[in-house]
Motif scaffolding. Structure first.
Motif, mmCIF file in Angstrom:
data_model
loop_
_atom_site.group_PDB
_atom_site.id
_atom_site.type_symbol
_atom_site.label_atom_id
_atom_site.label_comp_id
_atom_site.label_asym_id
_atom_site.label_seq_id
_atom_site.Cartn_x
_atom_site.Cartn_y
_atom_site.Cartn_z
ATOM 1 N N LEU A 184 70.342 65.921 -14.474
ATOM 2 C CA LEU A 184 69.903 67.160 -13.981
ATOM 3 C C LEU A 184 69.629 68.213 -15.040
ATOM 4 C CD1 LEU A 184 73.029 68.048 -11.439
ATOM 5 C CD2 LEU A 184 70.683 67.461 -10.853
ATOM 6 N N PRO A 185 68.528 69.350 -14.723
ATOM 7 C CA PRO A 185 67.999 70.094 -15.767
ATOM 8 C C PRO A 185 69.190 71.105 -15.982
ATOM 9 C CG PRO A 185 66.538 70.018 -14.112
ATOM 10 C CD PRO A 185 67.589 69.140 -13.488
ATOM 11 N N ALA A 186 69.293 71.455 -17.453
ATOM 12 C CA ALA A 186 70.512 72.370 -18.072
ATOM 13 C C ALA A 186 70.584 73.483 -16.881
ATOM 14 C CB ALA A 186 70.308 72.640 -19.445
ATOM 15 N N LYS A 187 69.603 74.212 -16.713
ATOM 16 C CA LYS A 187 69.896 75.568 -15.895
ATOM 17 C C LYS A 187 70.181 75.184 -14.657
ATOM 18 C CE LYS A 187 67.209 79.514 -14.522
ATOM 19 N NZ LYS A 187 65.960 80.365 -14.445
ATOM 20 N N LEU A 188 69.840 73.995 -13.881
ATOM 21 C CA LEU A 188 70.507 73.819 -12.573
ATOM 22 C C LEU A 188 72.020 73.097 -12.636
ATOM 23 C CD1 LEU A 188 70.367 73.115 -9.375
ATOM 24 C CD2 LEU A 188 69.252 71.122 -9.997
ATOM 25 N N ARG A 189 72.370 72.619 -13.756
ATOM 26 C CA ARG A 189 73.553 72.056 -13.889
ATOM 27 C C ARG A 189 74.451 73.146 -14.097
ATOM 28 N NH1 ARG A 189 76.129 67.648 -15.967
ATOM 29 N NH2 ARG A 189 73.987 66.478 -16.212
ATOM 30 N N ALA A 190 74.203 74.362 -14.759
ATOM 31 C CA ALA A 190 74.858 75.500 -15.123
ATOM 32 C C ALA A 190 75.040 76.336 -13.747
ATOM 33 C CB ALA A 190 74.189 76.381 -16.133
ATOM 34 N N SER A 191 74.216 76.356 -12.953
ATOM 35 C CA SER A 191 74.301 77.040 -11.695
ATOM 36 C C SER A 191 75.097 76.562 -10.912
ATOM 37 C CB SER A 191 73.106 77.219 -11.034
ATOM 38 O OG SER A 191 72.336 76.142 -10.698
ATOM 39 N N ILE A 192 75.260 75.135 -10.782
ATOM 40 C CA ILE A 192 76.183 74.271 -10.008
ATOM 41 C C ILE A 192 77.624 74.469 -10.289
ATOM 42 C CG2 ILE A 192 76.979 71.910 -9.209
ATOM 43 C CD1 ILE A 192 73.788 71.037 -9.549
ATOM 44 N N VAL A 193 77.655 74.378 -11.584
ATOM 45 C CA VAL A 193 79.189 74.682 -12.301
ATOM 46 C C VAL A 193 79.689 75.981 -11.864
ATOM 47 C CG1 VAL A 193 80.560 74.755 -14.252
ATOM 48 C CG2 VAL A 193 79.031 72.755 -14.214
ATOM 49 N N ASP A 194 78.827 76.956 -12.112
ATOM 50 C CA ASP A 194 79.337 78.349 -11.602
ATOM 51 C C ASP A 194 79.619 78.238 -10.137
ATOM 52 O OD1 ASP A 194 78.817 79.284 -14.208
ATOM 53 O OD2 ASP A 194 77.037 80.212 -13.798
ATOM 54 N N ALA A 195 78.872 77.640 -9.477
ATOM 55 C CA ALA A 195 79.120 77.701 -7.949
ATOM 56 C C ALA A 195 80.435 76.907 -7.503
ATOM 57 C CB ALA A 195 77.908 77.156 -7.092
ATOM 58 N N VAL A 196 80.743 75.915 -8.121
ATOM 59 C CA VAL A 196 81.671 74.968 -7.545
ATOM 60 C C VAL A 196 82.984 75.174 -8.461
ATOM 61 C CG1 VAL A 196 80.290 73.085 -7.234
ATOM 62 C CG2 VAL A 196 81.310 73.189 -9.273
ATOM 63 N N VAL A 197 83.157 76.203 -9.559
ATOM 64 C CA VAL A 197 84.410 76.350 -10.406
ATOM 65 C C VAL A 197 84.958 77.630 -9.596
ATOM 66 C CG1 VAL A 197 85.430 76.975 -12.470
ATOM 67 C CG2 VAL A 197 83.905 75.082 -12.243
ATOM 68 N N PRO A 198 86.028 77.650 -9.018
ATOM 69 C CA PRO A 198 86.719 78.746 -8.569
ATOM 70 C C PRO A 198 87.151 79.776 -9.569
ATOM 71 C CG PRO A 198 88.257 77.065 -8.006
ATOM 72 C CD PRO A 198 86.787 76.360 -8.879
ATOM 73 N N GLN A 199 87.019 80.997 -9.377
ATOM 74 C CA GLN A 199 87.767 81.945 -10.347
ATOM 75 C C GLN A 199 89.028 82.407 -9.870
ATOM 76 O OE1 GLN A 199 86.204 83.041 -13.176
ATOM 77 N NE2 GLN A 199 84.985 81.379 -12.583
ATOM 78 N N PRO A 200 90.097 82.418 -10.530
ATOM 79 C CA PRO A 200 91.512 82.772 -10.301
ATOM 80 C C PRO A 200 91.423 84.021 -9.626
ATOM 81 C CG PRO A 200 91.314 81.752 -12.469
ATOM 82 C CD PRO A 200 90.020 81.941 -12.128
ATOM 83 N N PRO A 201 92.207 84.581 -8.812
ATOM 84 C CA PRO A 201 92.509 85.987 -8.309
ATOM 85 C C PRO A 201 93.009 86.636 -9.378
ATOM 86 C CG PRO A 201 94.068 84.425 -7.420
ATOM 87 C CD PRO A 201 93.163 83.550 -8.197
ATOM 88 N N ALA A 202 92.420 88.067 -9.339
ATOM 89 C CA ALA A 202 93.177 88.802 -10.268
ATOM 90 C C ALA A 202 94.623 89.245 -10.115
ATOM 91 C CB ALA A 202 92.171 90.313 -10.426
#
Length: 330
Positions: free
Chosen positions: A151-169
């Motif tokens: 996978l291209p690095a930019k696409l890989r980074a965008s996928i990781v951002d999308a699939v990693v949930p952020q803990p609620p504040a």
């Protein structure tokens, strides 16, 4: 200003300055020793003397310290080495992080208090392995291992951002536990996934590993998942509509194939044999973390897989009729 207590040179002693500012002599000496409160002169006996400007400066120092600004930051503001608004902005970020940690710790403690005594040791082990506030670095590393290496690095980074949930504040106890379980899940030993080299993956139209284009798949799946997420928010049961067509088309382009009934049959087989219990559990826990209002990508994937299965059960292997109110591409 009442200058009746000034000496003949118009200065105050350290004791008089402390009295006027409402602080102790020790406090004045502390700030003087650190260069925040320059003295005007020394008496013949070597005692510190301060001019009237020292009172205003001391009051400013006290105001900044009341906001819990560190002494070095106070010095930079007074010396005009840093703008007050920049120092305040940084302090707000630090406080935000501390507050997030405290909220997380509070929810973690409540989770331990509310569980059955027999579960407490295991729950403590899980929660204790997570920092407060929690880091998502382990989740990101997990996905970087899972995704195809080509996978291209930019696409890989965008996928990781999308699939990693952020803990609620401001998490609830159940969300703290869900994140702790998610962290434990991704931290376990696991060989890199490679569905492209699996027998089912190789059987898709007889393509070699070099001919399969995973970047095409992930770019196409983004649109399909967006469409499926809209169906999930509308609480529609899986059916053969635009979302499924987009999903199948992404796989067909990946394998250089056409979208035919036979290709859809092969795709159903591929999705079945490459089902992954670890990823299924990942999406389940992600859903607990994010809440029911926002579908995860895993929920969208499952909706599309179910739509493909539902389509195969309809007469003639044709898509299910679209529910009223949906777009038609026929």
């Amino acid at each position: 200003m009442d200058d009746s207590t000034w000496d003949g040179d118009g200065t105050w002693s350290i004791g008089e300055l402390a009295r006027r500012a409402g602080v102790t002599v020790k406090t004045v000496r502390f700030y003087s020793d650190r260069g925040l409160l320059p003295e005007t002169a020394r008496s013949s006996g070597g005692h510190r003397r301060y001019g009237p400007e020292a009172l205003d400066r001391l009051r400013l120092i006290r105001s900044l310290r009341t906001l819990d600004l560190p002494v070095p930051d106070v010095g930079r503001v007074l010396g005009e080495e840093a703008a007050l608004e920049d120092v305040v902005a940084r302090r707000l970020r630090e406080l935000g992080s501390r507050l997030a940690a405290l909220r997380w710790q509070e929810a973690a403690l409540r989770s331990l208090r509310e569980c059955a005594a027999g579960e407490r040791a295991e729950r403590l082990r899980l929660i204790g392995a997570v920092t407060a506030p929690p880091s998502t670095a382990a989740l990101a590393r997990f996905w970087r291992r899972e995704l195809p290496v080509r996978l291209p690095a930019k696409l890989r980074a965008s996928i990781v951002d999308a699939v990693v949930p952020q803990p609620p504040a401001d998490p609830a106890p159940d969300q703290v536990l869900a994140f702790a379980r998610l962290h434990a899940l991704v931290s376990g030993a696991r060989p890199p996934a490679d569905h492209w080299r699996s027998p089912a993956g190789r059987s898709m139209c007889g393509r070699t590993d070099e001919e399969v284009r995973p970047a095409v798949l992930y770019e196409g799946l983004s649109e399909a998942f967006d469409l499926a997420s809209a169906e999930l928010r509308a609480r529609r049961a899986p059916y053969g509509g635009d979302a499924l067509d987009c999903f199948v088309a992404a796989h067909a382009r990946t394998y250089g194939a056409r979208d035919t009934p036979e290709f859809r049959r092969r795709l159903r087989v591929l999705l079945t044999v490459t089902a992954d219990p670890v990823l299924d559990r990942y999406w389940e826990l992600s859903g607990e973390l994010s809440g029911p209002l926002e579908p995860t990508l895993g929920a969208a994937q499952e909706w599309l897989r179910a739509a493909l299965e539902a389509e195969s059960a309809s007469p003639g292997d044709r898509p299910f009729p679209r529910p009223a109110g949906t777009n038609s591409a026929e």
